[in-house]
Design a protein around this motif. Structure first.
Motif, mmCIF file in Angstrom:
data_model
loop_
_atom_site.group_PDB
_atom_site.id
_atom_site.type_symbol
_atom_site.label_atom_id
_atom_site.label_comp_id
_atom_site.label_asym_id
_atom_site.label_seq_id
_atom_site.Cartn_x
_atom_site.Cartn_y
_atom_site.Cartn_z
ATOM 1 N N ALA A 117 88.260 -72.521 -8.328
ATOM 2 C CA ALA A 117 87.644 -71.239 -8.664
ATOM 3 C C ALA A 117 88.569 -70.075 -8.317
ATOM 4 O O ALA A 117 88.371 -68.965 -8.790
ATOM 5 C CB ALA A 117 86.321 -71.091 -7.922
ATOM 6 N N GLU A 118 89.566 -70.324 -7.485
ATOM 7 C CA GLU A 118 90.523 -69.277 -7.085
ATOM 8 C C GLU A 118 91.425 -69.002 -8.279
ATOM 9 O O GLU A 118 92.250 -69.820 -8.650
ATOM 10 C CB GLU A 118 91.343 -69.755 -5.885
ATOM 11 N N THR A 119 91.259 -67.840 -8.883
ATOM 12 C CA THR A 119 92.014 -67.539 -10.094
ATOM 13 C C THR A 119 93.213 -66.645 -9.837
ATOM 14 O O THR A 119 94.036 -66.458 -10.724
ATOM 15 C CB THR A 119 91.111 -66.838 -11.125
ATOM 16 N N THR A 120 93.344 -66.095 -8.636
ATOM 17 C CA THR A 120 94.442 -65.163 -8.380
ATOM 18 C C THR A 120 95.753 -65.880 -8.098
ATOM 19 O O THR A 120 96.805 -65.265 -8.176
ATOM 20 C CB THR A 120 94.117 -64.238 -7.195
ATOM 21 N N LEU A 121 95.704 -67.166 -7.770
ATOM 22 C CA LEU A 121 96.927 -67.905 -7.460
ATOM 23 C C LEU A 121 97.135 -69.026 -8.469
ATOM 24 O O LEU A 121 96.190 -69.668 -8.907
ATOM 25 C CB LEU A 121 96.855 -68.525 -6.068
ATOM 26 N N SER A 122 98.381 -69.281 -8.771
ATOM 27 C CA SER A 122 98.714 -70.434 -9.609
ATOM 28 C C SER A 122 98.665 -71.682 -8.731
ATOM 29 O O SER A 122 98.683 -71.585 -7.501
ATOM 30 C CB SER A 122 100.113 -70.266 -10.200
ATOM 31 N N PRO A 123 98.611 -72.844 -9.336
ATOM 32 C CA PRO A 123 98.625 -74.070 -8.527
ATOM 33 C C PRO A 123 99.865 -74.162 -7.635
ATOM 34 O O PRO A 123 99.787 -74.635 -6.508
ATOM 35 C CB PRO A 123 98.590 -75.192 -9.564
ATOM 36 N N ALA A 124 100.998 -73.706 -8.111
ATOM 37 C CA ALA A 124 102.228 -73.751 -7.308
ATOM 38 C C ALA A 124 102.117 -72.813 -6.110
ATOM 39 O O ALA A 124 102.566 -73.140 -5.005
ATOM 40 C CB ALA A 124 103.430 -73.376 -8.163
ATOM 41 N N GLN A 125 101.501 -71.647 -6.317
ATOM 42 C CA GLN A 125 101.339 -70.700 -5.211
ATOM 43 C C GLN A 125 100.345 -71.239 -4.180
ATOM 44 O O GLN A 125 100.560 -71.113 -2.976
ATOM 45 C CB GLN A 125 100.870 -69.342 -5.742
ATOM 46 N N SER A 126 99.266 -71.846 -4.665
ATOM 47 C CA SER A 126 98.312 -72.473 -3.739
ATOM 48 C C SER A 126 99.005 -73.566 -2.938
ATOM 49 O O SER A 126 98.776 -73.719 -1.733
ATOM 50 C CB SER A 126 97.127 -73.073 -4.509
ATOM 51 N N GLN A 127 99.864 -74.309 -3.618
ATOM 52 C CA GLN A 127 100.601 -75.376 -2.938
ATOM 53 C C GLN A 127 101.519 -74.809 -1.863
ATOM 54 O O GLN A 127 101.686 -75.416 -0.807
ATOM 55 C CB GLN A 127 101.401 -76.206 -3.955
ATOM 56 N N GLN A 128 102.094 -73.631 -2.109
ATOM 57 C CA GLN A 128 102.946 -72.995 -1.091
ATOM 58 C C GLN A 128 102.133 -72.668 0.162
ATOM 59 O O GLN A 128 102.605 -72.872 1.281
ATOM 60 C CB GLN A 128 103.565 -71.702 -1.641
ATOM 61 N N LEU A 129 100.924 -72.147 -0.041
ATOM 62 C CA LEU A 129 100.080 -71.824 1.114
ATOM 63 C C LEU A 129 99.676 -73.093 1.863
ATOM 64 O O LEU A 129 99.687 -73.127 3.101
ATOM 65 C CB LEU A 129 98.838 -71.043 0.671
ATOM 66 N N LEU A 130 99.323 -74.131 1.116
ATOM 67 C CA LEU A 130 98.947 -75.400 1.762
ATOM 68 C C LEU A 130 100.136 -76.004 2.511
ATOM 69 O O LEU A 130 99.971 -76.569 3.597
ATOM 70 C CB LEU A 130 98.396 -76.378 0.727
ATOM 71 N N ALA A 131 101.334 -75.871 1.941
ATOM 72 C CA ALA A 131 102.533 -76.389 2.618
ATOM 73 C C ALA A 131 102.794 -75.602 3.902
ATOM 74 O O ALA A 131 103.184 -76.186 4.927
ATOM 75 C CB ALA A 131 103.740 -76.315 1.685
ATOM 76 N N ALA A 132 102.584 -74.298 3.870
ATOM 77 C CA ALA A 132 102.763 -73.482 5.083
ATOM 78 C C ALA A 132 101.757 -73.894 6.145
ATOM 79 O O ALA A 132 102.097 -73.984 7.333
ATOM 80 C CB ALA A 132 102.619 -72.000 4.746
ATOM 81 N N GLN A 133 100.512 -74.142 5.730
ATOM 82 C CA GLN A 133 99.498 -74.634 6.675
ATOM 83 C C GLN A 133 99.954 -75.938 7.323
ATOM 84 O O GLN A 133 99.890 -76.095 8.545
ATOM 85 C CB GLN A 133 98.168 -74.912 5.954
#
Length: 116
Positions: free
Chosen positions: A36-52
């Motif tokens: 449902a998060e439309t502000t981030l692309s899947p690659a950007q979401s993956q960057q945040l998850l990788a940082a976590q």
């Protein structure tokens, strides 16, 4: 530490700026990638998850290091305790003050009595 409510885009910007302290304060560790998060692309979401994941791994390593330091310090203290000479016992055990007073009176009475 309470997280500040910021957008996923701002979290990503903190991560891209390598400002992980700000990202953590802003709630990086609470980020959940959702469709449902439309502000981030899947690659950007993956960057945040990788940082976590990177932070979780670093924090776990820090805790393991602290536990190891504590374990080594405990072992060193135990080793020193085994090496230390045993405490020297006093030649005369100390008497409690009441017992010492009774003994002193008994010695004084014994000194007053004539010997037969």
């Amino acid at each position: 530490m309470s997280a500040v409510s910021v957008s996923a885009q701002q979290l990503l910007q903190f991560v891209l700026d390598d400002d992980l302290d700000a990202a953590v304060r802003a709630g990086l560790m609470d980020f959940i990638a959702s469709p449902a998060e439309t502000t981030l692309s899947p690659a950007q979401s993956q960057q945040l998850l990788a940082a976590q994941q990177h932070l979780r791994s670093a924090w776990a390593a820090r805790e393991r290091h602290r536990a190891r330091d504590a374990r080594l310090a405990r072992r060193a203290a135990e080793r020193e305790a085994r090496r230390a000479p045993p405490p020297v016992a006093d030649s005369k055990p100390a008497l409690p003050s009441a017992a010492a007073a009774i003994l002193a009176r008994a010695k004084a009475r014994a000194a007053e009595k004539p010997s037969s």
